[in-house]
Design an enzyme around this catalytic site. Sequence first.
Site, mmCIF file in Angstrom:
data_model
loop_
_atom_site.group_PDB
_atom_site.id
_atom_site.type_symbol
_atom_site.label_atom_id
_atom_site.label_comp_id
_atom_site.label_asym_id
_atom_site.label_seq_id
_atom_site.Cartn_x
_atom_site.Cartn_y
_atom_site.Cartn_z
ATOM 1 N N GLU A 89 -6.561 -10.658 -1.043
ATOM 2 C CA GLU A 89 -7.266 -9.655 -2.193
ATOM 3 C C GLU A 89 -7.126 -10.377 -3.354
ATOM 4 O OE1 GLU A 89 -5.530 -5.826 -1.562
ATOM 5 O OE2 GLU A 89 -7.038 -5.238 -0.224
ATOM 6 N N ASP A 123 -6.058 -0.557 6.978
ATOM 7 C CA ASP A 123 -5.206 -0.122 5.750
ATOM 8 C C ASP A 123 -4.934 1.294 5.709
ATOM 9 O OD1 ASP A 123 -4.288 -0.486 3.174
ATOM 10 O OD2 ASP A 123 -6.042 -0.988 2.257
ATOM 11 N N GLU A 132 -2.247 7.197 -0.462
ATOM 12 C CA GLU A 132 -3.468 6.568 -1.096
ATOM 13 C C GLU A 132 -4.544 7.092 -0.266
ATOM 14 O OE1 GLU A 132 -3.522 2.260 -0.864
ATOM 15 O OE2 GLU A 132 -5.535 2.201 -1.502
#
Lengths: 717, 717
Positions: B319, B398, B426
Amino acid sequence: MSLPGTGTARWHPAWLPPEAFRAIGTRRVLVHGAGPLVDTVFEEVTRACADHGGRARRTGATPPAGTTDSAGPPDGDGGGGPAADEVDATQVALVLRGAGALPAVAGDAPVPAGGEPGALGDEGFLLTRDGAVTVLLADAPAGLLYGLFHLVRLGETAFDPARPGAVHRPAVRRRMLDHWDNVDVHPVMGQVERGYAGGSIFWRDGRARRDLARLRAYGRLLAACGINAISVNNVNVHATEARLLTDRLGDVAEIADVLRPYGVRVHLSVTFAAPVVVGGLATADPRERRVRDWWARTTRQVYQRIPDFGGYLVKADSEGQPGPFAYGRDHADGANLLAEALAPHGGVVHWRAFVYDHRQDWRDRSTDRARAAYDHFAPLDGRFDDNVVLQVKYGPMDFQAREPVSPVIAAMPATRLAVEFQVTQEYTGQQRHVCYLGPCWSEVLGFRPWGPDGHRVADVVAGVPDRGRGGDLVAVSNVGDDPYWTGHPLAQANLYAFGRLAWDPRRDPRAVLDEWIDLTFPPTTTGDPERVRETLHALLDDSWRTYERYTAPLGVGFMVSPANRHYGPDVDGYEYSRWGTYHFADRDGVGVDRTRATGTGFAGQYPQPWSTVYESVDECPDELLLFFHHVPYGHVLRGGSTVVQHIYDTHFAGAEEVTAMRERWRDLAGLVDPALYDRVGERLDEQVRSATEWRDQINTYFFRKSGVPDAKGRRIH
Amino acid sequence: MSLPGTGTARWHPAWLPPEAFRAIGTRRVLVHGAGPLVDTVFEEVTRACADHGGRARRTGATPPAGTTDSAGPPDGDGGGGPAADEVDATQVALVLRGAGALPAVAGDAPVPAGGEPGALGDEGFLLTRDGAVTVLLADAPAGLLYGLFHLVRLGETAFDPARPGAVHRPAVRRRMLDHWDNVDVHPVMGQVERGYAGGSIFWRDGRARRDLARLRAYGRLLAACGINAISVNNVNVHATEARLLTDRLGDVAEIADVLRPYGVRVHLSVTFAAPVVVGGLATADPRERRVRDWWARTTRQVYQRIPDFGGYLVKADSEGQPGPFAYGRDHADGANLLAEALAPHGGVVHWRAFVYDHRQDWRDRSTDRARAAYDHFAPLDGRFDDNVVLQVKYGPMDFQAREPVSPVIAAMPATRLAVEFQVTQEYTGQQRHVCYLGPCWSEVLGFRPWGPDGHRVADVVAGVPDRGRGGDLVAVSNVGDDPYWTGHPLAQANLYAFGRLAWDPRRDPRAVLDEWIDLTFPPTTTGDPERVRETLHALLDDSWRTYERYTAPLGVGFMVSPANRHYGPDVDGYEYSRWGTYHFADRDGVGVDRTRATGTGFAGQYPQPWSTVYESVDECPDELLLFFHHVPYGHVLRGGSTVVQHIYDTHFAGAEEVTAMRERWRDLAGLVDPALYDRVGERLDEQVRSATEWRDQINTYFFRKSGVPDAKGRRIH
């Protein structure tokens, strides 16, 4: 004198490079008149003559009694060039009538007999020939200034002996740019809300930038395309910006001082809650005497500091901004409160009609955002004070590439209206895409709400009995501190076109573009003027329709990415959101039923014939079909294609057109400034990428939903 | 001594309110041993006794020769309470073996005969009874500390004469929390990336906060659930954070100093480009001698300042973070570079396996993000140094609410592995939703990659011959400067559960929750202990599965809003994005074909039997069906329902369950702290709203696509 930005500049000269002044600058020019705006004219002429070998002379600089202009420089002359014996052989006379006795010039007297005296008004001018002299006459200093830039636009053709005389006057009295510039950097929106050209030219990190040279250059650009008003801060007024009205008024005054010589008046976006936020009162209720007193007192102080202050711009009860609803008052109460304070000083309040429920539930199909402005404001027609201008976005939604014209424009004959455009390309490619908006605005201004024999939108704004009291044309600015002013160099054309169409809404947007091309890329500065002209027309003329082709289809709007702040596709990006911007696509069809018969009834907000036309799925123009109707994918358009095949066709075509634009631009390698060439080239690369992405996402989305294959067998992912 | 935060606190005591220490604090306690961790134990005991009327005594505080612990306080006693004649009537003895001569205590000698001497290790302890004395033995100070908190957990039951002795040792040596805290406020991610509990407890606006009291309280909470390591900054290492390794090392050392007495070692996230970014070298190439020297020298300096420094955590080539690929090196080269520098000091490098193409083209169906970690790392098995720990997210994507277990875990027997969880929610409700993740982690840890007779994931991490070299359990922290530490008070349970499951992965997550309830809401402090316990179980036990029900169906994942940073639904939010997270829903079906036969081949990354099970649309577990297969909406699940009806049913059910949770919570009005009650109530209101939104968006989306009505006729918009 010097004008920064035209030589080894920190910024691009846009449509005012020195070469644009060649025709006037090579001649012997007389400027007659007094006052700061005439001073500006004389400075421009002097500089042009210095650049190009002509000769400038000034007379009448002592101000006539009774004018408000302050004293200009004494009579004199400037510029270098021809020998003294040529001084009096005037070739061009720019004359402010009534500004003292005219000197004798070579040839005949410069004031012609039949010049429609008194008809020129505050900003108009007469251009004519008198023997060998090209004469520009104005009755007010601003007219002389606009006439000068008209001469610049005309170039050598202004000196054609056969040219007939003509009077020029603006269609509307106020041609205004709204800057959505924040003083403090906003945590989400940054320095400029919806700004795609760098930072603000006014503000940086909470302070005034005080880049006076650039501000002056900006005023010059505005004057040269006819814009005479700006607001200097965002309509979303936060804490720091609220103080521009009071203890930070000096920052505003400084901008006004710099722009005044170019005839640009400064307005201010204010918060309706100002009496509370900066005034320390417990209320902002428009019916409260202390609130009215506060506005009167505060406004008086503004005018003491800025005598020609334009007025207030207000976004009230809209997207979280405070407004009169909090006190049980309506928008007329709210707007008139400010109008009352401004009236003694000649100021106006621009009150935005962009009021809707921004916390809508997508499950609630009875609420239609498109209806909101009409529902809120049409009932208030006749209740607004004379110095209130109701500012209406051109469409019922929000500056989409395609919308019907707002029905509010035809619904408020007793109210002054401003039609609001968006020069900054929020929904039209964010200055990364070439999208010349002149044709869009021209269509809107030429729209006839009462049918083929009725008045146009432009007429309503200009003022016609029983249809409109006359108002303004307003647009959100696309300018920032980018060297090219607008990020994308070709987006300068939008700024220029807005000004020119606001002056003359009937002007062909291609002709406006031609003016812009001549000025920005003067023939003497490019390697192949005709090729440059043709290429720019090829890129720009149809670019708005190209953009429409590869984005949301058939007027349905949005389908933009919320995550990327309205840039790039996200078909369902707003489909389940609170913003009221839906398309309702399912496996069978797409579009929003806004008919009276079975939908939200929005079509009924139009007068005839449009009410009936939009109501009918067969008569509705193709480009607005999905705005007014939910139809099956197999529905056959007036153009003969099915809806889904039209979607595929336009999206393949649009992306191909952008690829062709990029190819076409390469023709200009070596013919225009290399830095500008590269900047445009980079943006075209991004436009090709983005248009391809739009094409593929839209086509895939509708293929997945409809299951209908492309009739032409092209690749859909 | 004083422990802030337990009285009139700025923060909630979480699972360590004074009442939790009642059982031990009412007794006569002997602490025997030396060193800072034993000092901590004695402080805890002293405070407990002061609070509850017991008596604490210390012996053996002179450190034995050869230990590395620095000198503790001299022998003595503390606390108030009982009269002097009771001092020697020890009821509890916490004894560090080998720490000098034991004093005589009432009753028999506290060291039992059969105590598996030497088998307790660095952190283990033996709890037993010796006559009337409850005895805790440890061979190292940390063991005594963990034993103390074990006693606290047991409460009165620790003193049951019939309680059999037991040895407790952690399953894995390192139980670690990664803080994604930024030193500078990141323009997009803020102070804490994926932080939902306010600011960082370490950093604020570019500086160390130096709130040492709170840090100490944090260390105490960590020790009490068995966590022994943290990293103090985000794995995305920006400019300021890169300097924590060098000139801002003092900030890290200060944190280490505060946490050391609670047995928590500090690690640092570093950028692979550090030799360039902060070292001034021209390269970070792992093969370059000067790069290796720079890391060696820099690491030596770190250990000079922080002798028990834990090591480095690295997100490389992921990323946008720099990594060895830039130099044509692989991840083993990269990780071993840092390992070499750390080895002489006993440090480790945690090297994240979260490497994938984050600029994927959604049109490219041959690339599968799920494959990436295995494809990158499995071929490198055996090439990593012994002090490299490859840190693998538990699933291949993820941290979704439902994913298959990562195939990497079964593919690298010669590599130390850390399995990474995400305590911060998250993708599981961002601490606005109740979502107790213990059951999720328990499932993952109990998963048997080689089938019913094979080892579990927990075994691999603990270390088993031919299957795994042993590693760590790691999780992203959910702690911030919120008074409740975790924003949602009930999210404390996740932090607690992670620590406890990392210590003992086989423990039933309901039992862990029971511990947490007992400690956090001690029976003596609530109005109706059984009701509190039952209510909390009712809310939390199944909350992860409830969350799964109302969000993305059948393991397909994502469908979260990019604009709202992964909070709330947006079914197509990532469907056309570069992140590789797709569901491919069309009018006929949904899901990702990851089979070997017709799909991306991801199923083939598993050993048997899972490779075959996942490959088969009939054998694949329902909850992962859409992760592995693209199926028609009418496909019948193993559970008997069609896919689309299952979507409707689970989404109606999930939202209903949340509504029921909110109702259930109201049972606790007046029974728990009012502020906590209100905070949870507000969050439950938001969870009901959000779950309803999820239900409606998901159901509407699939109804619009499939056209299949709900068999039960419920309202779909």
